[in-house]
Design a protein around this motif. Structure first.
Motif, mmCIF file in Angstrom:
data_model
loop_
_atom_site.group_PDB
_atom_site.id
_atom_site.type_symbol
_atom_site.label_atom_id
_atom_site.label_comp_id
_atom_site.label_asym_id
_atom_site.label_seq_id
_atom_site.Cartn_x
_atom_site.Cartn_y
_atom_site.Cartn_z
ATOM 1 N N GLU A 120 0.880 -1.376 0.024
ATOM 2 C CA GLU A 120 0.065 -0.019 0.014
ATOM 3 C C GLU A 120 1.145 1.422 0.060
ATOM 4 O O GLU A 120 0.381 2.239 -0.437
ATOM 5 C CB GLU A 120 -0.888 -0.039 1.105
ATOM 6 N N ALA A 121 2.120 1.155 0.411
ATOM 7 C CA ALA A 121 2.890 2.193 0.620
ATOM 8 C C ALA A 121 3.852 2.472 -0.699
ATOM 9 O O ALA A 121 4.486 3.351 -0.745
ATOM 10 C CB ALA A 121 4.062 2.413 1.800
ATOM 11 N N GLY A 122 3.536 1.543 -1.777
ATOM 12 C CA GLY A 122 4.289 1.526 -3.071
ATOM 13 C C GLY A 122 5.730 1.171 -2.868
ATOM 14 O O GLY A 122 6.551 1.452 -3.813
ATOM 15 N N ILE A 123 5.962 0.283 -1.909
ATOM 16 C CA ILE A 123 7.270 -0.383 -1.935
ATOM 17 C C ILE A 123 7.539 -1.290 -2.796
ATOM 18 O O ILE A 123 6.708 -2.365 -2.844
ATOM 19 C CB ILE A 123 7.574 -0.809 -0.353
ATOM 20 N N ALA A 124 8.468 -1.238 -3.600
ATOM 21 C CA ALA A 124 8.618 -2.280 -4.733
ATOM 22 C C ALA A 124 9.466 -3.496 -4.206
ATOM 23 O O ALA A 124 9.446 -4.705 -4.890
ATOM 24 C CB ALA A 124 9.547 -1.630 -5.640
ATOM 25 N N GLN A 125 10.385 -3.784 -3.105
ATOM 26 C CA GLN A 125 11.199 -4.709 -2.781
ATOM 27 C C GLN A 125 11.419 -4.735 -1.183
ATOM 28 O O GLN A 125 11.527 -3.483 -0.857
ATOM 29 C CB GLN A 125 12.476 -4.944 -3.676
ATOM 30 N N LEU A 126 11.775 -5.797 -0.821
ATOM 31 C CA LEU A 126 12.126 -5.967 0.694
ATOM 32 C C LEU A 126 12.999 -6.838 1.015
ATOM 33 O O LEU A 126 13.012 -7.588 0.033
ATOM 34 C CB LEU A 126 10.697 -6.462 1.476
ATOM 35 N N SER A 127 13.905 -6.771 2.096
ATOM 36 C CA SER A 127 14.714 -7.620 2.072
ATOM 37 C C SER A 127 14.830 -8.041 3.653
ATOM 38 O O SER A 127 14.135 -7.531 4.509
ATOM 39 C CB SER A 127 16.137 -7.119 1.659
ATOM 40 N N LEU A 128 15.640 -9.356 4.131
ATOM 41 C CA LEU A 128 15.926 -9.525 5.458
ATOM 42 C C LEU A 128 16.938 -10.417 5.281
ATOM 43 O O LEU A 128 17.544 -10.949 4.398
ATOM 44 C CB LEU A 128 14.502 -10.061 5.918
ATOM 45 N N SER A 129 17.542 -10.676 6.921
ATOM 46 C CA SER A 129 18.573 -11.603 6.835
ATOM 47 C C SER A 129 18.056 -12.698 7.900
ATOM 48 O O SER A 129 17.269 -12.693 8.722
ATOM 49 C CB SER A 129 19.735 -10.831 7.450
ATOM 50 N N VAL A 130 18.297 -13.809 7.630
ATOM 51 C CA VAL A 130 18.141 -15.203 8.386
ATOM 52 C C VAL A 130 19.218 -16.140 8.375
ATOM 53 O O VAL A 130 19.620 -16.374 7.350
ATOM 54 C CB VAL A 130 16.881 -15.785 7.951
#
Length: 161
Positions: A120-130
């Motif tokens: 909804e905020a228009g964010i195109a990509q996300l990441s994380l570390s695991v």
């Protein structure tokens, strides 16, 4: 137990710090204290000054209104990258669930709600570390994250919201 998920607000800063500790010490060994985690700039930057411009998050509360878990995203710059850093325009996700509320699907609920908020905020990509032996890795992969790199024994995962 039923949970209500709401957007994270400034008053949640202390709880997010507790959930950062839960995420960082996911094995539950107690080898870190909250003050030790917050004294480490490479970890504390996930919550320091919450909320900053661009920060988004969700908090789950139990039937008594007590916070039980949180999932949030934050943009980190190239000169202060996080463990799952991909690019300055790709926010990193942190997810933590209080010990008493684990293994009930709450992490999945929080992650899914944060993905909606990000979309909804228009964010195109996300990441994380695991770390590969973290049980949350299976959750992330099941929710569409893909391995895009790794460093120091942990994997960097990414997906579009």
């Amino acid at each position: 137990m039923a949970y209500k998920i709401r957007k994270a607000v400034a008053d949640d800063a202390a709880f997010l710090a507790e959930m950062l500790l839960a995420a960082f010490d996911w094995r539950g060994t107690g080898r870190f204290t909250l003050s030790e985690v917050l004294a480490r700039p490479d970890v504390a930057h996930y919550v320091a000054g919450w909320p900053r411009s661009g920060d988004l998050g969700v908090v789950a509360v139990d039937e008594a209104g007590v916070p039980a878990g949180a999932c949030w995203l934050r943009y980190l710059p190239a000169d202060d990258p996080g463990y799952g850093w991909v690019a300055a325009d790709v926010p990193e996700i942190t997810l933590g669930v209080a010990d008493a509320h684990r293994r009930r699907g709450l992490g999945r609920m929080l992650l899914r709600e944060l993905l909606v908020v990000a979309r909804e905020a228009g964010i195109a990509q996300l990441s994380l570390s695991v770390e590969p032996d973290n049980h949350a890795r299976g959750l992330y992969l099941a929710e569409g994250f893909e391995v895009v790199g790794g460093d120091g024994g942990a994997e960097t995962l990414s997906r579009r919201p």
